[in-house]
Design a protein around this motif. Sequence first.
Motif, short mmCIF file in Angstrom:
data_model
loop_
_atom_site.label_atom_id
_atom_site.label_comp_id
_atom_site.label_asym_id
_atom_site.label_seq_id
_atom_site.Cartn_x
_atom_site.Cartn_y
_atom_site.Cartn_z
N PHE A 57 36.80 -22.21 91.28
CA PHE A 57 36.94 -23.14 92.39
C PHE A 57 36.12 -24.39 92.07
O PHE A 57 34.91 -24.43 92.22
CB PHE A 57 36.51 -22.50 93.71
N SER A 58 36.83 -25.40 91.60
CA SER A 58 36.24 -26.66 91.16
C SER A 58 37.29 -27.75 91.34
O SER A 58 38.49 -27.47 91.18
CB SER A 58 35.82 -26.54 89.69
N PRO A 59 36.89 -28.98 91.67
CA PRO A 59 37.88 -30.04 91.93
C PRO A 59 38.90 -30.23 90.82
O PRO A 59 40.08 -30.51 91.10
CB PRO A 59 37.01 -31.29 92.12
N ASP A 60 38.49 -30.07 89.55
CA ASP A 60 39.44 -30.30 88.45
C ASP A 60 40.54 -29.24 88.41
O ASP A 60 41.61 -29.48 87.84
CB ASP A 60 38.71 -30.38 87.10
N LYS A 61 40.29 -28.08 89.00
CA LYS A 61 41.32 -27.04 89.05
C LYS A 61 42.33 -27.28 90.18
O LYS A 61 43.34 -26.58 90.27
CB LYS A 61 40.67 -25.66 89.23
N ARG A 62 42.01 -28.20 91.07
CA ARG A 62 42.95 -28.71 92.06
C ARG A 62 43.48 -27.66 93.04
O ARG A 62 44.66 -27.64 93.37
CB ARG A 62 44.11 -29.43 91.38
N GLN A 63 42.59 -26.78 93.50
CA GLN A 63 43.03 -25.85 94.56
C GLN A 63 43.44 -26.60 95.82
O GLN A 63 44.30 -26.14 96.56
CB GLN A 63 41.92 -24.84 94.87
N MET A 64 42.82 -27.78 96.04
CA MET A 64 43.19 -28.56 97.22
C MET A 64 44.65 -28.99 97.14
O MET A 64 45.36 -29.00 98.16
CB MET A 64 42.27 -29.79 97.34
N LYS A 87 30.34 -24.08 95.57
CA LYS A 87 30.40 -23.55 96.93
C LYS A 87 30.89 -24.63 97.89
O LYS A 87 31.66 -24.36 98.82
CB LYS A 87 29.03 -23.03 97.35
N THR A 88 30.44 -25.86 97.66
CA THR A 88 30.85 -26.97 98.52
C THR A 88 32.35 -27.16 98.48
O THR A 88 33.01 -27.32 99.52
CB THR A 88 30.15 -28.28 98.08
N TYR A 89 32.92 -27.13 97.28
CA TYR A 89 34.36 -27.32 97.14
C TYR A 89 35.13 -26.14 97.75
O TYR A 89 36.16 -26.34 98.41
CB TYR A 89 34.73 -27.47 95.66
N PHE A 90 34.62 -24.93 97.55
CA PHE A 90 35.25 -23.74 98.14
C PHE A 90 35.30 -23.88 99.66
O PHE A 90 36.34 -23.60 100.28
CB PHE A 90 34.47 -22.49 97.73
N GLU A 91 34.21 -24.34 100.25
CA GLU A 91 34.16 -24.50 101.70
C GLU A 91 35.09 -25.62 102.17
O GLU A 91 35.68 -25.54 103.25
CB GLU A 91 32.72 -24.77 102.14
N GLN A 92 35.23 -26.66 101.34
CA GLN A 92 36.17 -27.74 101.67
C GLN A 92 37.61 -27.22 101.69
O GLN A 92 38.41 -27.61 102.55
CB GLN A 92 36.03 -28.88 100.66
#
Length: 220
Positions: A57-64, A87-92
């Motif tokens: 879970f990291s921005p570059d993996k683009r789960q968003m 953790k911040t990105y996971f919570e986002q």
Amino acid sequence: ILSNDRQVANSIFTKEALLKAYPNFNGDVEVIYPPVEKVVLQKFEKKPNLVVSLGRFSPDKRQMEQIEIASKCPELEFVLMGFINSKTYFEQCQQRISELKLTNVHLLGDAPKEEVNSILASASFFLHNLRNEPFGITAVQGIQAGCIPLVHNSGGQKEVVPDSDLRYDTIPEAVQKLGNLTKLSDQERASMRQKLENNCTQFEATTFETKFKQLLEPYL
């Protein structure tokens, strides 16, 4: 670079990037794909509408982005798996799912390997969104688990998934292609899986060992 040095790339994409970065280099660049260990999975019945992803879970993996795609595919169930690198990105991501009131998206962070493997084995589709990834091991793992992948049309993913019908450039295109995949017959899905698995033989450990041995033999 010395005259007896050999340059090795982990994909054609990486090779081309290397040659672009060093236009004066006129030597050979060998492409040897990384070995992807094939995990023997327990047999599960495939859920026809289950889409999974696997990656930290990291921005570059683009789960968003995966969440945005899922929001436009309410008929599909999405399970996004991986270790929580941020953790911040996971919570986002959790917050975005809540904002969109999505009931078809589930985040699975830091899950045991056995649980990840069982979900992979029961999924029909695998989603991979990273841009310009040099190779992309998780997409191979998804194919090995019997999933039909949908990946971004860039990087080494084009070698892992040579069928352009299984690659996308925009979110609307990803949504459309996922919809097309769900309409395939069982026979069409089986044929597609077989072609993908045949292509993945070049990523096996035995292939890697053979090619690396051939690379080193002149120096031994």
